[in-house]
Structure formats: structure tokens, C-alpha cells
Design a protein around this motif. Structure first.
Motif, PDB file in Angstrom:
ATOM      1  N   THR A 254       0.842  -1.195   0.000  1.00  0.00           N
ATOM      2  CA  THR A 254       0.000   0.000   0.000  1.00  0.00           C
ATOM      3  C   THR A 254       0.877   1.244   0.000  1.00  0.00           C
ATOM      4  OG1 THR A 254      -0.100  -0.068   2.416  1.00  0.00           O
ATOM      5  CG2 THR A 254      -1.873  -1.158   1.201  1.00  0.00           C
ATOM      6  N   PRO A 255       0.383   2.360  -0.527  1.00  0.00           N
ATOM      7  CA  PRO A 255       1.166   3.598  -0.515  1.00  0.00           C
ATOM      8  C   PRO A 255       1.561   4.001   0.909  1.00  0.00           C
ATOM      9  CG  PRO A 255      -0.729   3.810  -1.952  1.00  0.00           C
ATOM     10  CD  PRO A 255      -0.903   2.516  -1.199  1.00  0.00           C
ATOM     11  N   LEU A 256       2.713   4.629   1.015  1.00  0.00           N
ATOM     12  CA  LEU A 256       3.247   5.021   2.313  1.00  0.00           C
ATOM     13  C   LEU A 256       3.674   6.478   2.242  1.00  0.00           C
ATOM     14  CD1 LEU A 256       4.354   4.109   5.179  1.00  0.00           C
ATOM     15  CD2 LEU A 256       6.543   3.765   4.012  1.00  0.00           C
ATOM     16  N   ALA A 257       3.352   7.233   3.276  1.00  0.00           N
ATOM     17  CA  ALA A 257       3.823   8.612   3.403  1.00  0.00           C
ATOM     18  C   ALA A 257       4.375   8.774   4.808  1.00  0.00           C
ATOM     19  CB  ALA A 257       2.692   9.599   3.157  1.00  0.00           C
ATOM     20  N   CYS A 258       5.604   9.247   4.912  1.00  0.00           N
ATOM     21  CA  CYS A 258       6.215   9.401   6.228  1.00  0.00           C
ATOM     22  C   CYS A 258       7.329  10.434   6.154  1.00  0.00           C
ATOM     23  CB  CYS A 258       6.764   8.066   6.729  1.00  0.00           C
ATOM     24  SG  CYS A 258       8.044   7.364   5.681  1.00  0.00           S
ATOM     25  N   GLY A 259       7.815  10.860   7.307  1.00  0.00           N
ATOM     26  CA  GLY A 259       8.914  11.799   7.373  1.00  0.00           C
ATOM     27  C   GLY A 259      10.252  11.098   7.262  1.00  0.00           C
ATOM     28  N   PRO A 260      11.344  11.856   7.199  1.00  0.00           N
ATOM     29  CA  PRO A 260      12.683  11.271   7.087  1.00  0.00           C
ATOM     30  C   PRO A 260      13.020  10.399   8.288  1.00  0.00           C
ATOM     31  CG  PRO A 260      12.724  13.616   6.569  1.00  0.00           C
ATOM     32  CD  PRO A 260      11.375  13.324   7.150  1.00  0.00           C
ATOM     33  N   ALA A 261      13.815   9.365   8.024  1.00  0.00           N
ATOM     34  CA  ALA A 261      14.274   8.489   9.095  1.00  0.00           C
ATOM     35  C   ALA A 261      15.132   9.274  10.086  1.00  0.00           C
ATOM     36  CB  ALA A 261      15.075   7.329   8.509  1.00  0.00           C
TER      37      ALA A 261
ATOM     38  N   GLY B 119      15.801  10.428   1.208  1.00  0.00           N
ATOM     39  CA  GLY B 119      16.510  11.511   0.559  1.00  0.00           C
ATOM     40  C   GLY B 119      16.798  11.146  -0.893  1.00  0.00           C
ATOM     41  N   VAL B 120      17.177  12.142  -1.671  1.00  0.00           N
ATOM     42  CA  VAL B 120      17.519  11.928  -3.079  1.00  0.00           C
ATOM     43  C   VAL B 120      18.999  12.233  -3.281  1.00  0.00           C
ATOM     44  CG1 VAL B 120      17.203  12.806  -5.434  1.00  0.00           C
ATOM     45  CG2 VAL B 120      15.211  12.381  -3.970  1.00  0.00           C
ATOM     46  N   ALA B 121      19.692  11.275  -3.859  1.00  0.00           N
ATOM     47  CA  ALA B 121      21.061  11.492  -4.326  1.00  0.00           C
ATOM     48  C   ALA B 121      20.963  11.750  -5.819  1.00  0.00           C
ATOM     49  CB  ALA B 121      21.934  10.293  -4.023  1.00  0.00           C
ATOM     50  N   GLU B 122      21.149  12.999  -6.182  1.00  0.00           N
ATOM     51  CA  GLU B 122      20.864  13.467  -7.536  1.00  0.00           C
ATOM     52  C   GLU B 122      22.114  13.463  -8.409  1.00  0.00           C
ATOM     53  OE1 GLU B 122      19.125  13.519 -10.088  1.00  0.00           O
ATOM     54  OE2 GLU B 122      17.539  14.716  -9.158  1.00  0.00           O
ATOM     55  N   ALA B 123      21.861  13.228  -9.713  1.00  0.00           N
ATOM     56  CA  ALA B 123      22.903  13.334 -10.743  1.00  0.00           C
ATOM     57  C   ALA B 123      24.096  12.449 -10.442  1.00  0.00           C
ATOM     58  CB  ALA B 123      23.345  14.796 -10.903  1.00  0.00           C
TER      59      ALA B 123
ATOM     60  N   ARG C  40       9.806   1.560   4.730  1.00  0.00           N
ATOM     61  CA  ARG C  40       9.271   0.790   5.854  1.00  0.00           C
ATOM     62  C   ARG C  40      10.396   0.253   6.743  1.00  0.00           C
ATOM     63  NH1 ARG C  40       5.415   0.609   1.895  1.00  0.00           N
ATOM     64  NH2 ARG C  40       3.238   0.213   2.539  1.00  0.00           N
ATOM     65  N   ALA C  41      11.489  -0.146   6.121  1.00  0.00           N
ATOM     66  CA  ALA C  41      12.622  -0.632   6.897  1.00  0.00           C
ATOM     67  C   ALA C  41      13.221   0.481   7.752  1.00  0.00           C
ATOM     68  CB  ALA C  41      13.674  -1.215   5.956  1.00  0.00           C
ATOM     69  N   ALA C  42      13.266   1.698   7.200  1.00  0.00           N
ATOM     70  CA  ALA C  42      13.780   2.834   7.967  1.00  0.00           C
ATOM     71  C   ALA C  42      12.918   3.086   9.196  1.00  0.00           C
ATOM     72  CB  ALA C  42      13.831   4.078   7.083  1.00  0.00           C
ATOM     73  N   ILE C  43      11.614   2.964   9.050  1.00  0.00           N
ATOM     74  CA  ILE C  43      10.714   3.144  10.193  1.00  0.00           C
ATOM     75  C   ILE C  43      11.001   2.090  11.260  1.00  0.00           C
ATOM     76  CG2 ILE C  43       8.299   3.005  10.918  1.00  0.00           C
ATOM     77  CD1 ILE C  43       7.561   4.211   8.178  1.00  0.00           C
ATOM     78  N   ALA C  44      11.258   0.857  10.838  1.00  0.00           N
ATOM     79  CA  ALA C  44      11.577  -0.203  11.801  1.00  0.00           C
ATOM     80  C   ALA C  44      12.850   0.131  12.575  1.00  0.00           C
ATOM     81  CB  ALA C  44      11.721  -1.541  11.077  1.00  0.00           C
ATOM     82  N   LEU C  45      13.862   0.643  11.891  1.00  0.00           N
ATOM     83  CA  LEU C  45      15.095   1.011  12.595  1.00  0.00           C
ATOM     84  C   LEU C  45      14.862   2.145  13.581  1.00  0.00           C
ATOM     85  CD1 LEU C  45      18.212   0.952  10.231  1.00  0.00           C
ATOM     86  CD2 LEU C  45      17.646  -0.564  12.130  1.00  0.00           C
ATOM     87  N   ASP C  46      14.008   3.081  13.209  1.00  0.00           N
ATOM     88  CA  ASP C  46      13.681   4.176  14.132  1.00  0.00           C
ATOM     89  C   ASP C  46      13.047   3.649  15.409  1.00  0.00           C
ATOM     90  OD1 ASP C  46      14.700   6.062  12.446  1.00  0.00           O
ATOM     91  OD2 ASP C  46      12.771   6.776  11.703  1.00  0.00           O
ATOM     92  N   ARG C  47      12.411   2.488  15.334  1.00  0.00           N
ATOM     93  CA  ARG C  47      11.827   1.862  16.526  1.00  0.00           C
ATOM     94  C   ARG C  47      12.817   0.910  17.208  1.00  0.00           C
ATOM     95  NH1 ARG C  47       7.314   0.631  12.867  1.00  0.00           N
ATOM     96  NH2 ARG C  47       8.081  -1.528  12.921  1.00  0.00           N
ATOM     97  N   ASP C  48      14.073   0.914  16.736  1.00  0.00           N
ATOM     98  CA  ASP C  48      15.097  -0.021  17.229  1.00  0.00           C
ATOM     99  C   ASP C  48      14.702  -1.471  16.988  1.00  0.00           C
ATOM    100  OD1 ASP C  48      16.850   1.970  18.184  1.00  0.00           O
ATOM    101  OD2 ASP C  48      15.685   2.159  20.022  1.00  0.00           O
ATOM    102  N   ASP C  49      13.926  -1.701  15.955  1.00  0.00           N
ATOM    103  CA  ASP C  49      13.487  -3.042  15.608  1.00  0.00           C
ATOM    104  C   ASP C  49      14.382  -3.571  14.486  1.00  0.00           C
ATOM    105  OD1 ASP C  49      12.194  -5.379  14.994  1.00  0.00           O
ATOM    106  OD2 ASP C  49      10.327  -4.435  14.316  1.00  0.00           O
ATOM    107  N   VAL C  50      15.573  -4.024  14.856  1.00  0.00           N
ATOM    108  CA  VAL C  50      16.523  -4.505  13.860  1.00  0.00           C
ATOM    109  C   VAL C  50      16.002  -5.775  13.190  1.00  0.00           C
ATOM    110  CG1 VAL C  50      18.882  -5.321  13.483  1.00  0.00           C
ATOM    111  CG2 VAL C  50      18.459  -3.443  15.064  1.00  0.00           C
ATOM    112  N   THR C  51      15.342  -6.619  13.961  1.00  0.00           N
ATOM    113  CA  THR C  51      14.781  -7.844  13.382  1.00  0.00           C
ATOM    114  C   THR C  51      13.745  -7.504  12.314  1.00  0.00           C
ATOM    115  OG1 THR C  51      15.148  -9.087  15.419  1.00  0.00           O
ATOM    116  CG2 THR C  51      13.519  -9.960  13.868  1.00  0.00           C
ATOM    117  N   GLY C  52      12.847  -6.575  12.615  1.00  0.00           N
ATOM    118  CA  GLY C  52      11.854  -6.163  11.639  1.00  0.00           C
ATOM    119  C   GLY C  52      12.492  -5.519  10.425  1.00  0.00           C
ATOM    120  N   PHE C  53      13.539  -4.739  10.647  1.00  0.00           N
ATOM    121  CA  PHE C  53      14.284  -4.117   9.551  1.00  0.00           C
ATOM    122  C   PHE C  53      14.821  -5.183   8.601  1.00  0.00           C
ATOM    123  CE2 PHE C  53      18.568  -3.056   8.019  1.00  0.00           C
ATOM    124  CZ  PHE C  53      18.316  -1.919   7.271  1.00  0.00           C
ATOM    125  N   ARG C  54      15.456  -6.211   9.164  1.00  0.00           N
ATOM    126  CA  ARG C  54      16.033  -7.259   8.325  1.00  0.00           C
ATOM    127  C   ARG C  54      14.940  -8.078   7.635  1.00  0.00           C
ATOM    128  NH1 ARG C  54      21.510  -8.447   9.143  1.00  0.00           N
ATOM    129  NH2 ARG C  54      21.198  -9.705   7.262  1.00  0.00           N
TER     130      ARG C  54
END
Length: 385
Positions: free
Chosen positions: A23-30, A74-78, A284-298
């Protein structure tokens, strides 16, 4: 419904398209890491082969960047994902940087931009002074646009340098005059064969020592490094030797989950081409890391590695073809045409596997659209799906 896909051995296999996309996701920076996606450009299909040079579909290109920012990336441009050195010339890259930096300000998104020496003629020998001046021009443009700079590896410097001292001279001068800390990019020869022997050594241990010496002589001007060698052990070793406060942005599209997760003491930030097609999962993985959920991140990111390894398979420099294919199949652009005709750089079986792996991850918002477009691509190549 199933779709018949060609395999590299000349046989066919059946694939049943996914019916449960993300599903579409909208969130702030990690918060826990910096996550940058190196983003591709969308060519203008009616002018992509014009003799005047590359023609970019600006609205589609910028819309894709807005989509990345909306997901907190973030965007790494050019960068090389945008076909720098493989179809995108400096005047077009300069305009891309200007437009994207303005969009980033409007969106409140993070952005860094590649600064190199690709305005120099590729078929000539160049002095260190000319190479430095080319870097200075691009660095000044990037900073004037309000973006952070990524000092990209230079083909001209690789050809001209007589040894490590020339790299120390050029990079040292650039760091001393930069207005803000920059990211140093070590791009390996698997991404660009012209960069073999960068930092003055074929031996990677010796090259690493020179790379770290460049940083050590001016650490306050180095925000971080991006290492693109596809060698996780070497990247970890470099990370451990960095001065305090200097980030390591992994560029390893083979081992990124473990490098970002870290070892409990040190971890990498990310600046990755694979984040272009897997942005919904990376967010979604970045959000998991913000929660210190390394298992969920992986659990989120590990399943994306087979797709990444496939896209970045040798010859690695052609990974952009798969990236653009997936953007088209996902409905983010209306065609599968690339600057310089690079859509022809990968075989049909390679593209079919990219579709299959991405579909299995739920990366196509409209699986029926993706299936229809894949069928049309197969049909153009004479394959009845």
C-alpha cells in the motif's frame, strides 16, 4: 492468469502475478540513519536520440523524486544511477541539479548531488589543473543551488594521475575550498572500468590507505564517504577507521541490509541505487530502525537482496536498465526508453527475471498494469506470453 517468461537457457516458465501489492506510504525522514536513494532520470521518448544531446522529461523525472521524498527518503541526484557518464552530459546534469534542489526545498526533502569532471572531453588528456577546475565548476554549481555535494570519482583523474600524491593534491584542494562538508565517492571498476586503480593503486589495501589519508587531512570538510566496491568486509574495515563524525554511506547493493543494521557498535547510513526501485520497502525498513526493531528491519530488507543482486549483476554498470524497467512497470513513467538507448543494455530474460522478483516483493502498485506492460514488452521481442 499467468504470464510466460523467458529464461536465459532458452526455456520458459510460468509466473502468477502478485495480487497483494504494498500500500502507498507517506512518512517523514528516518531519524536513526540517513537514507538516500540515487534516482534515475526519465528520458523524453520523442527526443531521446536527438543529436543535440540527452533530453529529459522533467516533469516525470521530478515527480519520481517527489515520490521518494514523500516516503521519507533523501535523493542522491545526478549520480551514476542518473546515467552520469553513460548518456547524461554535464549541461543536462547541471539543470537536473538546479531543478531537483529547488524541488527539495519546496518538499522539505533531503538532497545531495554529484559533482565530477565529466564536462572534460572524454578522448583527451587533461592536466591536474584542468581536472581541478572542472571539479570546482561543478562543486560551485551544486553549492549555489543549495545542495550538498558528492565528489564523484573522475575518469579524467584516473587517467591523468601519476600516483597517490595527485589524488591527495586534487581532493585536498577541493575539500579546503568547499563551502560545506561533502561526501567522497569511491566507485569501483565493476561500476565503471575506467576507474580501475583509483587513489593511485590497483591494490585495494593501498588504495584504502590513500582514501583514508585524504579524509584525515581535512575531516571537518567530509560529511561522509560512499563506498561502492561490493565488498562488505572492506567497507566494514573502512568504517572502523573513519574519524569521529564522518559517516559511511554504504553503496554496496549486494550487502546493504547487514551494513545498515550494523554490528551493535557501528552502522552505515545508505546511499544506494537499489533504493530507487525498492523505495516502498526501504521506507518501511527505515521506520523499523527508528523503533530499534533490527529484526523487523532485516525481515523487510533481506528479501530484496535477490532482486538487487540480479539488477546489479555483471556487467554491473548496466543496472540502470533494470531500474528504469521497474519504474515503467510500476506506472511511474509512461515508457521504457532511456537516455542514449540504454534500455537495450540487458537481455529480455534478464528483464523478465527483474519483473518476476519485483512483483514477488509487491513493488507494483497496480499488478495488472505491470503484467500488461510486461506482456507488451515480450510481444515486441516476438515472445507470446
Amino acid at each position: 492468469m499467468s504470464i510466460r517468461l523467458p529464461s536465459a537457457d532458452g526455456t520458459y516458465r510460468m509466473h502468477r502475478p502478485n495480487t497483494d501489492p504494498l500500500t502507498p506510504l507517506a512518512c517523514g525522514p528516518a531519524r536513526s540513519r540517513a537514507f538516500y536513494s540515487a534516482a534515475h532520470v526519465v528520458a523524453d521518448p520523442l527526443a531521446a536520440s536527438a543529436e543535440a544531446g540527452p533530453v529529459v522529461d522533467w516533469e516525470a523525472t521530478l515527480a519520481f523524486r517527489r515520490r521518494l521524498w514523500a516516503q521519507g527518503l533523501g535523493v542522491a541526484e545526478a549520480m551514476d544511477t542518473a546515467q552520469r557518464g553513460m548518456g547524461l552530459d554535464w549541461p543536462t546534469a547541471a539543470e537536473l541539479i538546479r531543478r531537483s534542489a529547488a524541488e527539495a526545498r519546496e518538499a522539505g526533502g533531503r538532497i545531495v548531488c554529484g559533482a565530477g569532471t565529466d564536462q572534460l572531453p572524454a578522448d583527451g588528456a587533461h592536466s591536474l589543473a584542468a581536472i581541478t577546475a572542472a571539479y570546482e565548476e561543478q562543486l560551485a554549481h551544486t553549492e549555489a543551488c543549495g545542495a550538498g555535494a558528492v565528489l564523484m570519482a573522475s575518469r579524467a583523474l584516473a587517467a591523468a594521475a601519476r600516483g597517490p600524491e595527485d589524488y591527495l593534491e586534487v581532493y585536498g584542494g577541493l575539500l579546503r575550498q568547499s563551502a560545506r562538508p561533502v561526501v567522497l565517492h569511491w566507485l569501483g571498476p565493476m561500476f565503471d572500468p575506467a576507474l580501475a586503480g583509483y587513489w593511485g593503486h590497483e591494490d585495494l589495501d593501498e588504495a584504502t590507505d590513500v582514501f583514508l589519508k585524504v579524509i584525515a587531512e581535512c575531516p571537518q570538510k567530509v560529511d561522509g564517504i560512499k563506498v561502492s566496491l561490493l565488498d562488505a568486509d572492506r567497507e566494514v574495515g573502512i568504517r572502523r577507521r573513519l574519524p569521529a563524525g564522518v559517516r559511511c554511506y554504504t553503496g554496496d547493493d549486494y550487502h546493504y541490509p547487514e551494513l545498515i543494521a550494523g554490528d551493535g557498535e557501528l552502522a552505515c547510513d545508505a546511499l544506494l541505487g537499489i533504493f530507487d526501485p525498492i523505495a516502498p520497502i526501504a521506507a518501511r525498513a527505515a521506520i523499523a530502525l527508528d523503533r530499534d526493531d533490527v529484526t523487523g528491519f532485516r525481515e523487510l530488507l533481506d528479501p530484496t537482496v535477490p532482486l538487487s543482486r540480479h539488477l546489479f549483476a555483471p556487467p554491473t554498470r548496466f543496472y540502470k536498465t533494470g531500474v528504469v524497467l521497474l519504474a515503467w512497470l510500476a506506472g511511474y513513467q509512461e515508457h521504457f526508453t532511456m537516455v542514449g538507448g540504454l534500455q537495450s543494455a540487458r537481455s529480455l530474460p534478464h528483464l523478465a527475471t527483474a519483473y518476476e522478483l519485483a512483483d514477488g516483493l509487491g513493488l507494483f502498485p497496480d499488478p495488472e498494469l505491470a503484467e500488461d506492460r510486461m506482456r507488451r514488452l515480450l510481444s515486441v521481442h516476438g515472445v507470446e506470453s
